[in-house]
Design an enzyme around this catalytic site. Sequence first.
Site, PDB file in Angstrom:
ATOM      1  N   GLU A  60       0.823  -1.208   0.000  1.00 25.03           N
ATOM      2  CA  GLU A  60       0.000   0.000   0.000  1.00 25.03           C
ATOM      3  C   GLU A  60       0.859   1.261   0.000  1.00 25.03           C
ATOM      4  O   GLU A  60       0.433   2.308  -0.467  1.00 25.03           O
ATOM      5  CB  GLU A  60      -0.918   0.019   1.227  1.00 25.03           C
ATOM      6  CG  GLU A  60      -2.040  -0.982   1.196  1.00 25.03           C
ATOM      7  CD  GLU A  60      -2.931  -0.888   2.432  1.00 25.03           C
ATOM      8  OE1 GLU A  60      -4.151  -1.037   2.260  1.00 25.03           O
ATOM      9  OE2 GLU A  60      -2.424  -0.658   3.535  1.00 25.03           O
ATOM     10  N   HIS A  82      -1.523  -3.670   8.065  1.00 21.92           N
ATOM     11  CA  HIS A  82      -1.691  -2.817   9.235  1.00 21.92           C
ATOM     12  C   HIS A  82      -2.647  -3.434  10.257  1.00 21.92           C
ATOM     13  O   HIS A  82      -2.511  -3.206  11.458  1.00 21.92           O
ATOM     14  CB  HIS A  82      -2.207  -1.442   8.807  1.00 21.92           C
ATOM     15  CG  HIS A  82      -1.181  -0.612   8.090  1.00 21.92           C
ATOM     16  ND1 HIS A  82      -1.194  -0.440   6.722  1.00 21.92           N
ATOM     17  CD2 HIS A  82      -0.111   0.074   8.553  1.00 21.92           C
ATOM     18  CE1 HIS A  82      -0.173   0.338   6.370  1.00 21.92           C
ATOM     19  NE2 HIS A  82       0.499   0.661   7.466  1.00 21.92           N
ATOM     20  N   TYR A 137     -12.895  -6.738   6.270  1.00 25.22           N
ATOM     21  CA  TYR A 137     -13.848  -5.824   6.884  1.00 25.22           C
ATOM     22  C   TYR A 137     -15.034  -6.587   7.456  1.00 25.22           C
ATOM     23  O   TYR A 137     -15.583  -7.491   6.817  1.00 25.22           O
ATOM     24  CB  TYR A 137     -14.373  -4.825   5.860  1.00 25.22           C
ATOM     25  CG  TYR A 137     -13.338  -3.833   5.379  1.00 25.22           C
ATOM     26  CD1 TYR A 137     -13.085  -2.663   6.090  1.00 25.22           C
ATOM     27  CD2 TYR A 137     -12.618  -4.059   4.202  1.00 25.22           C
ATOM     28  CE1 TYR A 137     -12.145  -1.752   5.653  1.00 25.22           C
ATOM     29  CE2 TYR A 137     -11.668  -3.154   3.757  1.00 25.22           C
ATOM     30  CZ  TYR A 137     -11.438  -2.002   4.487  1.00 25.22           C
ATOM     31  OH  TYR A 137     -10.497  -1.109   4.054  1.00 25.22           O
ATOM     32  N   GLU A 143      -5.536   5.553   8.191  1.00 25.26           N
ATOM     33  CA  GLU A 143      -4.500   6.019   7.291  1.00 25.26           C
ATOM     34  C   GLU A 143      -4.254   7.513   7.446  1.00 25.26           C
ATOM     35  O   GLU A 143      -5.193   8.301   7.582  1.00 25.26           O
ATOM     36  CB  GLU A 143      -4.883   5.735   5.831  1.00 25.26           C
ATOM     37  CG  GLU A 143      -5.197   4.291   5.514  1.00 25.26           C
ATOM     38  CD  GLU A 143      -6.672   3.968   5.657  1.00 25.26           C
ATOM     39  OE1 GLU A 143      -7.386   4.748   6.332  1.00 25.26           O
ATOM     40  OE2 GLU A 143      -7.113   2.944   5.111  1.00 25.26           O
ATOM     41  N   ASP A 163     -21.872   0.284  16.554  1.00 27.36           N
ATOM     42  CA  ASP A 163     -21.847   1.339  17.570  1.00 27.36           C
ATOM     43  C   ASP A 163     -22.211   0.718  18.908  1.00 27.36           C
ATOM     44  O   ASP A 163     -23.064  -0.186  18.971  1.00 27.36           O
ATOM     45  CB  ASP A 163     -22.884   2.437  17.272  1.00 27.36           C
ATOM     46  CG  ASP A 163     -22.504   3.328  16.114  1.00 27.36           C
ATOM     47  OD1 ASP A 163     -21.298   3.462  15.838  1.00 27.36           O
ATOM     48  OD2 ASP A 163     -23.431   3.892  15.482  1.00 27.36           O
ATOM     49  N   ASP A 201      -0.116   4.223   8.679  1.00 26.79           N
ATOM     50  CA  ASP A 201      -1.306   4.236   9.528  1.00 26.79           C
ATOM     51  C   ASP A 201      -0.933   4.725  10.921  1.00 26.79           C
ATOM     52  O   ASP A 201       0.113   4.356  11.470  1.00 26.79           O
ATOM     53  CB  ASP A 201      -1.905   2.834   9.657  1.00 26.79           C
ATOM     54  CG  ASP A 201      -2.788   2.472   8.482  1.00 26.79           C
ATOM     55  OD1 ASP A 201      -2.543   3.007   7.374  1.00 26.79           O
ATOM     56  OD2 ASP A 201      -3.701   1.653   8.653  1.00 26.79           O
ATOM     57  N   CYS A 210     -10.745   2.344  11.876  1.00 29.12           N
ATOM     58  CA  CYS A 210     -10.994   0.908  11.998  1.00 29.12           C
ATOM     59  C   CYS A 210     -10.448   0.386  13.319  1.00 29.12           C
ATOM     60  O   CYS A 210      -9.652   1.050  13.992  1.00 29.12           O
ATOM     61  CB  CYS A 210     -10.327   0.162  10.846  1.00 29.12           C
ATOM     62  SG  CYS A 210     -10.912   0.644   9.205  1.00 29.12           S
ATOM     63  N   HIS A 259     -20.599   3.056  13.224  1.00 29.94           N
ATOM     64  CA  HIS A 259     -19.569   3.960  12.730  1.00 29.94           C
ATOM     65  C   HIS A 259     -18.141   3.509  13.039  1.00 29.94           C
ATOM     66  O   HIS A 259     -17.187   4.139  12.599  1.00 29.94           O
ATOM     67  CB  HIS A 259     -19.793   5.361  13.298  1.00 29.94           C
ATOM     68  CG  HIS A 259     -21.093   5.963  12.882  1.00 29.94           C
ATOM     69  ND1 HIS A 259     -22.273   5.713  13.557  1.00 29.94           N
ATOM     70  CD2 HIS A 259     -21.417   6.775  11.844  1.00 29.94           C
ATOM     71  CE1 HIS A 259     -23.267   6.352  12.966  1.00 29.94           C
ATOM     72  NE2 HIS A 259     -22.777   7.009  11.925  1.00 29.94           N
TER      73      HIS A 259
END
Length: 263
Positions: free
Chosen positions: A40, A184, A97, A205, A102, A44, A69, A167
């Site tokens: 990448e 990462h 992912y 990031e 929340d 991060d 994240c 979120h």
Amino acid sequence: MARLEKPNANAQFQFDDIDAAMESFARGEFLMVLDDENRENEGDLICAASLCTTEKMAWLIKHSSGYVCIALPPARLEQLEIPMMVQNNQERHRTAYAVTVDYKQGTTTGISAHDRALTARKLAYYPSLPLTGHASSNGKHEGACWPSQNEEVSNPPSAESFSRPGHMVPLRARSGGVLRRKGHTEAALDLCILTSLPPAGILCELVNDNPQGSMARRDDCRQFADRWGIKMISIEQLVMYRLEHPSYVSPFVSDLAGPGEDC
């Protein structure tokens, strides 16, 4: 977090000492972590979720992409019944992912720095479990018991404690950490385990403060780290550290790998 008036500009690029960086991380400070230039090629900002305050989250949101994240072990995601975001992962580097969440109690919309920091700490809230990790400055290895002392022990979060979607973006780390995948996500979790902190790492990031909001590359990351007094390391440094100190991580990571985890 105080900004330095005069950054310590490096005449020649170099990463910081890995032991000094881990001591900073153990105190709850951010680290700048860079991956391979052929991957990448991004830096991060990473900190321990269990020690993430509202102020730290607000600072992170201000200086990053804002897509915050949290790296978690497979078993933690299963315990909280947080499924993967998609079944057919087509992301370039197969970043795992999971469905966004929340924490319900004590939050409003879920997007504020307070709400995201609280959600992160609750995701990092584990039952008591001893762990031997990174040696302190006096050379002794100190164990840790979870949950973190800054959270109430009487009401541990369950699957029902989180709303979906939300979120905070959970990422499933590969068992084996950076020795299995040099990402990462795995770096964030390895840093927590190596420093005897609950295995949950906040990461986002770094982007440049310019009209384009471009991604920060190696030299950009070094300048930012110097400006804010943050230690900067590479994932390759973590790989080498783990190879030199295998007993710090391997016995514990296997306990956090969920059934069917692809190692």
